[in-house]
Every structure is written in C-alpha cells, then in structure tokens.
Design a protein around this motif. Structure first.
Motif, PDB file in Angstrom:
ATOM      1  N   GLN A 314      10.046 104.075  17.389  1.00  0.00           N
ATOM      2  CA  GLN A 314       9.133 102.946  17.255  1.00  0.00           C
ATOM      3  C   GLN A 314       7.834 103.203  18.019  1.00  0.00           C
ATOM      4  OE1 GLN A 314      10.431  99.077  18.720  1.00  0.00           O
ATOM      5  NE2 GLN A 314       9.241  98.069  17.126  1.00  0.00           N
ATOM      6  N   CYS A 315       7.946 103.749  19.213  1.00  0.00           N
ATOM      7  CA  CYS A 315       6.739 104.061  19.986  1.00  0.00           C
ATOM      8  C   CYS A 315       5.890 105.112  19.276  1.00  0.00           C
ATOM      9  CB  CYS A 315       7.110 104.536  21.387  1.00  0.00           C
ATOM     10  SG  CYS A 315       5.677 105.062  22.356  1.00  0.00           S
ATOM     11  N   HIS A 316       6.535 106.166  18.793  1.00  0.00           N
ATOM     12  CA  HIS A 316       5.791 107.228  18.115  1.00  0.00           C
ATOM     13  C   HIS A 316       5.068 106.685  16.879  1.00  0.00           C
ATOM     14  CE1 HIS A 316       8.139 110.880  19.928  1.00  0.00           C
ATOM     15  NE2 HIS A 316       7.601 110.098  20.833  1.00  0.00           N
ATOM     16  N   ALA A 317       5.758 105.826  16.115  1.00  0.00           N
ATOM     17  CA  ALA A 317       5.131 105.261  14.918  1.00  0.00           C
ATOM     18  C   ALA A 317       3.941 104.393  15.295  1.00  0.00           C
ATOM     19  CB  ALA A 317       6.155 104.457  14.124  1.00  0.00           C
ATOM     20  N   ARG A 318       4.120 103.546  16.294  1.00  0.00           N
ATOM     21  CA  ARG A 318       3.035 102.622  16.657  1.00  0.00           C
ATOM     22  C   ARG A 318       1.854 103.359  17.294  1.00  0.00           C
ATOM     23  NH1 ARG A 318       5.378  96.675  18.268  1.00  0.00           N
ATOM     24  NH2 ARG A 318       6.640  96.438  16.384  1.00  0.00           N
ATOM     25  N   GLN A 319       2.161 104.380  18.071  1.00  0.00           N
ATOM     26  CA  GLN A 319       1.050 105.113  18.692  1.00  0.00           C
ATOM     27  C   GLN A 319       0.228 105.839  17.638  1.00  0.00           C
ATOM     28  OE1 GLN A 319       0.821 108.724  19.696  1.00  0.00           O
ATOM     29  NE2 GLN A 319      -0.832 108.495  21.185  1.00  0.00           N
ATOM     30  N   ARG A 320       0.900 106.394  16.628  1.00  0.00           N
ATOM     31  CA  ARG A 320       0.178 107.054  15.548  1.00  0.00           C
ATOM     32  C   ARG A 320      -0.596 106.024  14.711  1.00  0.00           C
ATOM     33  NH1 ARG A 320      -3.166 110.624  13.787  1.00  0.00           N
ATOM     34  NH2 ARG A 320      -2.900 111.156  11.580  1.00  0.00           N
ATOM     35  N   LEU A 321       0.007 104.864  14.472  1.00  0.00           N
ATOM     36  CA  LEU A 321      -0.705 103.812  13.761  1.00  0.00           C
ATOM     37  C   LEU A 321      -1.953 103.378  14.524  1.00  0.00           C
ATOM     38  CD1 LEU A 321       2.318 101.685  12.483  1.00  0.00           C
ATOM     39  CD2 LEU A 321       0.631 102.841  11.045  1.00  0.00           C
ATOM     40  N   ALA A 322      -1.873 103.361  15.849  1.00  0.00           N
ATOM     41  CA  ALA A 322      -3.048 103.035  16.661  1.00  0.00           C
ATOM     42  C   ALA A 322      -4.127 104.105  16.492  1.00  0.00           C
ATOM     43  CB  ALA A 322      -2.652 102.881  18.124  1.00  0.00           C
ATOM     44  N   GLU A 323      -3.699 105.386  16.459  1.00  0.00           N
ATOM     45  CA  GLU A 323      -4.664 106.469  16.249  1.00  0.00           C
ATOM     46  C   GLU A 323      -5.362 106.334  14.897  1.00  0.00           C
ATOM     47  OE1 GLU A 323      -2.402 110.042  16.609  1.00  0.00           O
ATOM     48  OE2 GLU A 323      -2.290 109.963  18.789  1.00  0.00           O
ATOM     49  N   LEU A 324      -4.648 105.753  13.932  1.00  0.00           N
ATOM     50  CA  LEU A 324      -5.205 105.583  12.589  1.00  0.00           C
ATOM     51  C   LEU A 324      -5.940 104.248  12.437  1.00  0.00           C
ATOM     52  CD1 LEU A 324      -2.169 107.027  10.592  1.00  0.00           C
ATOM     53  CD2 LEU A 324      -4.417 108.081  10.835  1.00  0.00           C
ATOM     54  N   GLY A 325      -6.097 103.539  13.550  1.00  0.00           N
ATOM     55  CA  GLY A 325      -6.863 102.300  13.533  1.00  0.00           C
ATOM     56  C   GLY A 325      -6.121 101.099  13.006  1.00  0.00           C
ATOM     57  N   GLN A 326      -4.785 101.167  12.972  1.00  0.00           N
ATOM     58  CA  GLN A 326      -3.996 100.067  12.424  1.00  0.00           C
ATOM     59  C   GLN A 326      -3.584  99.038  13.474  1.00  0.00           C
ATOM     60  OE1 GLN A 326      -3.457 100.072   8.870  1.00  0.00           O
ATOM     61  NE2 GLN A 326      -5.070 101.572   9.315  1.00  0.00           N
ATOM     62  N   MET A 327      -3.707  99.362  14.731  1.00  0.00           N
ATOM     63  CA  MET A 327      -3.407  98.428  15.820  1.00  0.00           C
ATOM     64  C   MET A 327      -4.085  98.927  17.086  1.00  0.00           C
ATOM     65  SD  MET A 327       0.585  99.200  16.859  1.00  0.00           S
ATOM     66  CE  MET A 327       1.191  98.501  15.340  1.00  0.00           C
ATOM     67  N   PRO A 328      -4.281  98.059  18.085  1.00  0.00           N
ATOM     68  CA  PRO A 328      -4.948  98.489  19.320  1.00  0.00           C
ATOM     69  C   PRO A 328      -4.064  99.409  20.153  1.00  0.00           C
ATOM     70  CG  PRO A 328      -4.974  96.077  19.071  1.00  0.00           C
ATOM     71  CD  PRO A 328      -4.002  96.614  18.069  1.00  0.00           C
ATOM     72  N   HIS A 329      -4.668 100.446  20.752  1.00  0.00           N
ATOM     73  CA  HIS A 329      -3.925 101.319  21.669  1.00  0.00           C
ATOM     74  C   HIS A 329      -3.343 100.513  22.819  1.00  0.00           C
ATOM     75  CE1 HIS A 329      -4.778 105.323  20.057  1.00  0.00           C
ATOM     76  NE2 HIS A 329      -6.016 104.930  19.811  1.00  0.00           N
ATOM     77  N   GLU A 330      -4.093  99.528  23.287  1.00  0.00           N
ATOM     78  CA  GLU A 330      -3.646  98.736  24.439  1.00  0.00           C
ATOM     79  C   GLU A 330      -2.340  98.005  24.152  1.00  0.00           C
ATOM     80  OE1 GLU A 330      -7.793  99.726  24.570  1.00  0.00           O
ATOM     81  OE2 GLU A 330      -6.648  98.616  23.049  1.00  0.00           O
ATOM     82  N   GLN A 331      -2.164  97.588  22.916  1.00  0.00           N
ATOM     83  CA  GLN A 331      -0.928  96.901  22.541  1.00  0.00           C
ATOM     84  C   GLN A 331       0.273  97.834  22.659  1.00  0.00           C
ATOM     85  OE1 GLN A 331      -1.039  95.058  18.636  1.00  0.00           O
ATOM     86  NE2 GLN A 331       1.185  95.114  18.447  1.00  0.00           N
ATOM     87  N   VAL A 332       0.096  99.079  22.211  1.00  0.00           N
ATOM     88  CA  VAL A 332       1.187 100.051  22.281  1.00  0.00           C
ATOM     89  C   VAL A 332       1.508 100.377  23.740  1.00  0.00           C
ATOM     90  CG1 VAL A 332       1.966 102.330  21.543  1.00  0.00           C
ATOM     91  CG2 VAL A 332       0.428 101.016  20.079  1.00  0.00           C
ATOM     92  N   LEU A 333       0.468 100.588  24.524  1.00  0.00           N
ATOM     93  CA  LEU A 333       0.661 100.924  25.933  1.00  0.00           C
ATOM     94  C   LEU A 333       1.379  99.797  26.663  1.00  0.00           C
ATOM     95  CD1 LEU A 333       0.154 102.909  28.228  1.00  0.00           C
ATOM     96  CD2 LEU A 333      -2.079 101.829  28.577  1.00  0.00           C
TER      97      LEU A 333
END
Length: 390
Positions: A314-333
C-alpha cells in the motif's frame, strides 16, 4: 523523497501461492509472540517451526539482518538438540531456516555466497554433505532429511528454492551462462505444472534480457495461451513487454487488451498472490512508459492492499501515485511515517529504526535458551519481550 528505481529487465511474475501479507510489523510481531509463548510453555514443539521462522523474517523486514541470521542459526541448533534428545524426525525442521540463511545472503547482495549455497540444493547433490552439514555437524544429507517428511513439503521447499529463487538470482546478477545451463537442466525434469510454467517464464525473460525479444515473443505466441490457461495473465504481461521491446506496431493494442483484462474484475481475486502480481504489472507498465495503465494498476494495488492489510504494497502504491501527481507526498509520509519496515522507511526517505537491534536482544536471548532446551528460561524471556511489546 527516495524514488523507486525500476529494473532494466523483465522480472518474472510467477510466484508461489503462499506469499505472506506484510501487516504492520509491531502488531504482527505481537501476534506471533503471543502464539509462541504458550507453545513454549506447553513444550508443543510441533507448533514452533512456523512461529520461529516468522520472527526471523520480521527482523529481516525491519532491516535487522544480523538478528534474523542469529535467529535462523539458533533454530537450527534447537532442532539438532531435539534430534539428539530422542526425536530424530525433528531434524527435518532445519531445512527452512537454512534456506532463510541463504536468502539473507541474497538480500545482502552477497551474490557469490548465495549462489554457492543455492547450488548445493541441486537434486543431484541431495546425497552430498554440504555447507549445512559442515557448519552444524549434521550427519543427515538433504535427501535423508526429506525422507523424514511424510507430506513431502520439504522436497517442495527445496525444489522451489533451487529451480525458482536461484534462477532469479542468476538473471538479476547477469550470470547468464550459469542460468542457461540451469534452464537446460530443468527442461529434462518432471518438475510439475507450477515450476514448468515458472521455468518457461524465466527462459523467455532470459532471452529478452540478452536482446532476443522477437525470438522470445515468437516462442510465447506459438504456445497459444488463452484465458483458461494457467498463469495466462502473467504470460500476457510478458507478451506486452516483449511486443514493446520488439517494437511491434500492435504493442499499444496488446497493452490495452491486457489492461482491460486486469480491470475487468473477472481475472483477479483479493489474495496475496494477486496483489503481488498487480504490483509487478504496474512496474511493467512503468517500464513501458504507459502512465495511464500504471495509475490504473496502482489504484487497484492500493485498494487490494488496504483490504488485505499489506502495509508495504500500500505504501509503495501510494508513494508512486504521489510521484505521478495523484495525491500529495505529505499525505503518504504522514500515513506511513511510523512504519517499521525498512523498505517503507527507505522509500519515504526516513531514517532506519535505530533501536531495532536493541529490541531484538530479548528475543535472541529467549531463542538461545530454547536452543539449549531450557524451555522455562525461554518462556520467562519471552514473557518479558511480550510485556515490552504491549
């Protein structure tokens, strides 16, 4: 933020069905310890192998590879002591921690050492005295150990390690001559449908890595695999990859057909094996620069990982989605900053757990006492660890 680097070759996707869900480590560790303590108190030896192996794996996931190695070593000595105390069939249980020690060599990128140890798992060497026997003074060969197992699980474990983990190591490290010899040996053996499929995928991946994309694609197309064929989706991903590498005109159409199959809701189940497959399929779409398809796969990984409770995927998916501009990096962190997994912390640019070794000390003492057959001492030490984990 540390970016994840995709491999420069096709990583085989066919994996055993018994993949673990990587739940949040602290709660998972407590659960295993709470199962181990009553088993030790009751001297229920048959309940110990899985729990001891999980504890070693959890230390490795934490990044504490020295503790993981010590736990595997102590397990082997415990099963030796059991055999010496009149239960010779318990010596069978040394196989899994021994394979785990080989994996730790691989994880630490000691390729030569890992390859040499994997070679000793070859069927033709099953009657030899290898490093396991020399290091621990075990008289029984691997063949003799497997003969103790009425269910045949030990032989399957050794087969999978030699015929799947070892070739993956050779492929990753570019040891192509050794890999080619190994794959040729495998073709003549009755390995069963799962390993046969894995070997075929490995062979095609190897041919692609050395530049024979069109040859590999042609060989795959000759098989005429359909939706009802075993591992059809895995081979479909490989087909799309090869079509792009071979610069086939219809490669984008093939990718679209694959993506529709993945997202149809009819081809995948919510289980660990399919979660792993989806995550790897997303990686392939990334390698092929198919951003929309990658995002679609990542959304599915995120949803499935949340349902299954797999923190790492889940973390890997969300972090990559953040890199692709789909969610804020801060949310994943914010969501994963307290994760104990070294993979997660590294990926998010967080410091590793500085106190991992300290927290493992009590567990190591307990398992050392178990290796000495001091069940009461082990139970007391485990009770202290369980208390500290609350």
């Amino acid at each position: 933020m540390t970016a994840h680097i995709t491999p420069t070759f096709y990583q085989p996707l066919i994996v055993p069905a018994d993949r673990l869900i990587r739940a949040p480590l602290s709660g998972w560790r407590r659960k295993v310890l709470q199962g181990l303590l009553p088993a030790v108190r009751a001297r229920a030896v048959d309940e110990l192998p899985q729990q001891l192996n999980l504890l070693a794996l959890q230390e490795a996931y934490r990044g504490n590879l020295d503790a993981a190695r010590q736990l595997c070593d102590a397990q082997i000595r415990f099963w030796q002591a059991q055999a010496a105390a009149g239960q010779p069939q318990q010596l069978l249980n040394v196989i899994q921690p021994w394979i785990n020690l080989i994996r730790l060599e691989r994880w630490q990128e000691r390729t030569g050492e890992a390859a040499a140890l994997y070679q000793q798992l070859a069927p033709q060497r099953a009657h030899e005295q290898g490093e396991l026997q020399r290091r621990y003074g075990i008289g029984a060969t691997l063949a003799e150990l497997c003969a103790m197992d009425r269910l045949g699980n030990a032989a399957v474990t050794l087969q999978n390690a030699y015929w799947q983990e070892y070739p993956r190591l050779l492929l990753k490290c570019g040891m192509h001559q050794e890999l080619n010899y190994l794959l040729q040996d495998a073709q003549a053996l009755p390995l069963g449908p799962y390993l046969k499929a894995a070997q075929l995928e490995m062979q095609l991946s190897y041919q692609s890595k050395i530049g024979l994309h069109r040859n590999s694609l042609a060989a795959l197309e000759k098989l005429m695999l359909g939706p009802h064929s075993p591992y059809w989706l895995q081979f479909k991903v490989l087909e799309v990859y090869l079509a792009f590498q071979a610069e086939m005109v219809n490669a984008p159409a093939r990718a679209e057909h694959l993506f529709q199959a993945l997202t149809s809701g009819r081809t995948l189940n919510c289980q660990a094996q399919d979660l792993y497959f989806l995550a790897q399929a997303a990686q392939v779409f990334r390698q092929l620069h198919l951003g929309g398809h990658e995002i679609g796969c990542l959304d599915m990984v995120d949803a499935m990982a949340a349902r299954l409770g797999d923190e790492v995927f889940q973390c890997h998916a969300r972090q990559r989605l953040a890199e692709l501009g789909q969610m804020p990096h801060e949310q994943v962190l914010e969501e994963f900053q307290h994760s104990a997994y070294v993979q997660v912390r590294s990926r998010l640019g967080l410091r590793p757990d500085d106190d991992a070794a300290g927290r493992a000390a009590g567990l190591l003492r307990a398992v050392e006492q178990l290796a000495a057959l001091d069940y009461d001492g082990c139970a007391r030490a485990l009770a202290l660890v369980c208390g500290a984990e609350r």
